[in-house]
Design a protein around this motif. Sequence first.
Motif, PDB file in Angstrom:
ATOM      1  N   GLU A 165     -27.631  -4.434  32.691  1.00 32.29           N
ATOM      2  CA  GLU A 165     -27.574  -3.346  33.369  1.00 32.29           C
ATOM      3  C   GLU A 165     -27.407  -3.888  34.829  1.00 32.29           C
ATOM      4  O   GLU A 165     -26.557  -3.395  35.598  1.00 32.29           O
ATOM      5  CB  GLU A 165     -28.446  -2.314  33.118  1.00 32.29           C
ATOM      6  CG  GLU A 165     -28.353  -1.480  32.134  1.00 32.29           C
ATOM      7  CD  GLU A 165     -27.289  -0.714  31.742  1.00 32.29           C
ATOM      8  OE1 GLU A 165     -26.774   0.168  32.714  1.00 32.29           O
ATOM      9  OE2 GLU A 165     -26.431  -0.594  30.727  1.00 32.29           O
ATOM     10  N   GLU A 166     -28.510  -4.640  35.313  1.00 32.05           N
ATOM     11  CA  GLU A 166     -28.280  -5.000  36.440  1.00 32.05           C
ATOM     12  C   GLU A 166     -27.292  -5.893  36.959  1.00 32.05           C
ATOM     13  O   GLU A 166     -26.757  -5.778  37.928  1.00 32.05           O
ATOM     14  CB  GLU A 166     -29.814  -6.000  36.712  1.00 32.05           C
ATOM     15  CG  GLU A 166     -30.977  -5.139  37.126  1.00 32.05           C
ATOM     16  CD  GLU A 166     -32.049  -5.966  37.422  1.00 32.05           C
ATOM     17  OE1 GLU A 166     -31.782  -7.397  37.551  1.00 32.05           O
ATOM     18  OE2 GLU A 166     -33.324  -5.759  37.016  1.00 32.05           O
TER      19      GLU A 166
ATOM     20  N   GLU B 202     -24.592  -3.520  37.559  1.00 32.62           N
ATOM     21  CA  GLU B 202     -24.515  -2.880  38.864  1.00 32.62           C
ATOM     22  C   GLU B 202     -24.248  -3.699  40.088  1.00 32.62           C
ATOM     23  O   GLU B 202     -23.493  -3.203  40.820  1.00 32.62           O
ATOM     24  CB  GLU B 202     -26.312  -2.630  38.987  1.00 32.62           C
ATOM     25  CG  GLU B 202     -26.753  -1.410  38.140  1.00 32.62           C
ATOM     26  CD  GLU B 202     -26.067   0.028  38.898  1.00 32.62           C
ATOM     27  OE1 GLU B 202     -26.160   0.389  40.142  1.00 32.62           O
ATOM     28  OE2 GLU B 202     -25.430   0.615  38.068  1.00 32.62           O
ATOM     29  N   ARG B 203     -24.620  -4.883  39.830  1.00 30.04           N
ATOM     30  CA  ARG B 203     -24.143  -5.811  41.001  1.00 30.04           C
ATOM     31  C   ARG B 203     -22.665  -5.877  40.874  1.00 30.04           C
ATOM     32  O   ARG B 203     -22.114  -6.057  42.238  1.00 30.04           O
ATOM     33  CB  ARG B 203     -24.962  -7.241  40.473  1.00 30.04           C
ATOM     34  CG  ARG B 203     -26.142  -7.540  41.045  1.00 30.04           C
ATOM     35  CD  ARG B 203     -26.738  -8.942  41.324  1.00 30.04           C
ATOM     36  NE  ARG B 203     -28.135  -8.894  40.823  1.00 30.04           N
ATOM     37  CZ  ARG B 203     -28.705  -9.492  39.813  1.00 30.04           C
ATOM     38  NH1 ARG B 203     -27.893 -10.092  39.083  1.00 30.04           N
ATOM     39  NH2 ARG B 203     -29.938  -9.526  39.667  1.00 30.04           N
TER      40      ARG B 203
ATOM     41  N   ARG C  78     -20.541  -4.063  40.288  1.00 34.98           N
ATOM     42  CA  ARG C  78     -19.998  -2.805  41.070  1.00 34.98           C
ATOM     43  C   ARG C  78     -20.219  -2.815  42.517  1.00 34.98           C
ATOM     44  O   ARG C  78     -18.917  -2.371  43.146  1.00 34.98           O
ATOM     45  CB  ARG C  78     -20.912  -1.644  40.550  1.00 34.98           C
ATOM     46  CG  ARG C  78     -19.930  -0.590  39.685  1.00 34.98           C
ATOM     47  CD  ARG C  78     -20.569   0.755  39.257  1.00 34.98           C
ATOM     48  NE  ARG C  78     -20.604   0.535  37.384  1.00 34.98           N
ATOM     49  CZ  ARG C  78     -21.354   0.835  36.754  1.00 34.98           C
ATOM     50  NH1 ARG C  78     -22.447   1.488  37.409  1.00 34.98           N
ATOM     51  NH2 ARG C  78     -21.359   1.026  35.518  1.00 34.98           N
ATOM     52  N   GLN C  79     -21.162  -3.442  42.840  1.00 36.81           N
ATOM     53  CA  GLN C  79     -21.187  -3.312  44.256  1.00 36.81           C
ATOM     54  C   GLN C  79     -20.165  -4.097  44.827  1.00 36.81           C
ATOM     55  O   GLN C  79     -20.100  -5.212  45.180  1.00 36.81           O
ATOM     56  CB  GLN C  79     -22.713  -3.933  44.691  1.00 36.81           C
ATOM     57  CG  GLN C  79     -23.882  -2.814  44.464  1.00 36.81           C
ATOM     58  CD  GLN C  79     -25.011  -3.002  44.681  1.00 36.81           C
ATOM     59  OE1 GLN C  79     -25.423  -4.433  45.055  1.00 36.81           O
ATOM     60  NE2 GLN C  79     -26.141  -2.246  44.647  1.00 36.81           N
TER      61      GLN C  79
END
Length: 108
Positions: A100-101, A104-105, A107-108
């Motif tokens: 998940e992390e 997320e990364r 995506r950023q």
Amino acid sequence: QQLQEHQRQQEEEQQQDEQKQEQQQLQEQEQEQEQEQRQKEEEQQLQEHQDEEDRQQQQEQDEEKEEEEDKKKKKKQKQQEEEPQQPQRQQWQEEEEEEEEQKERRRQ
């Protein structure tokens, strides 16, 4: 002459009486002994019965104890079997979280 005869008869009767008495005493003694013997046997049987009951009780207690022990063991075993899976579960969670992390990364 007759007097002697009479005396002799009396003595014989007396002897017979004495013998009878002795016989009776003997019989009474025997009866007493038999009674005692019977009583002893009855007591012994009672005692044996008591012992048997005690033994059975003890056995039942032992069996109950064993069952308890067995249950405890099984429970413990079950716990132990389940325990090693928990860390694994934790590991999956961590891995998922990590994924998940990472997402997320990205995506950023």
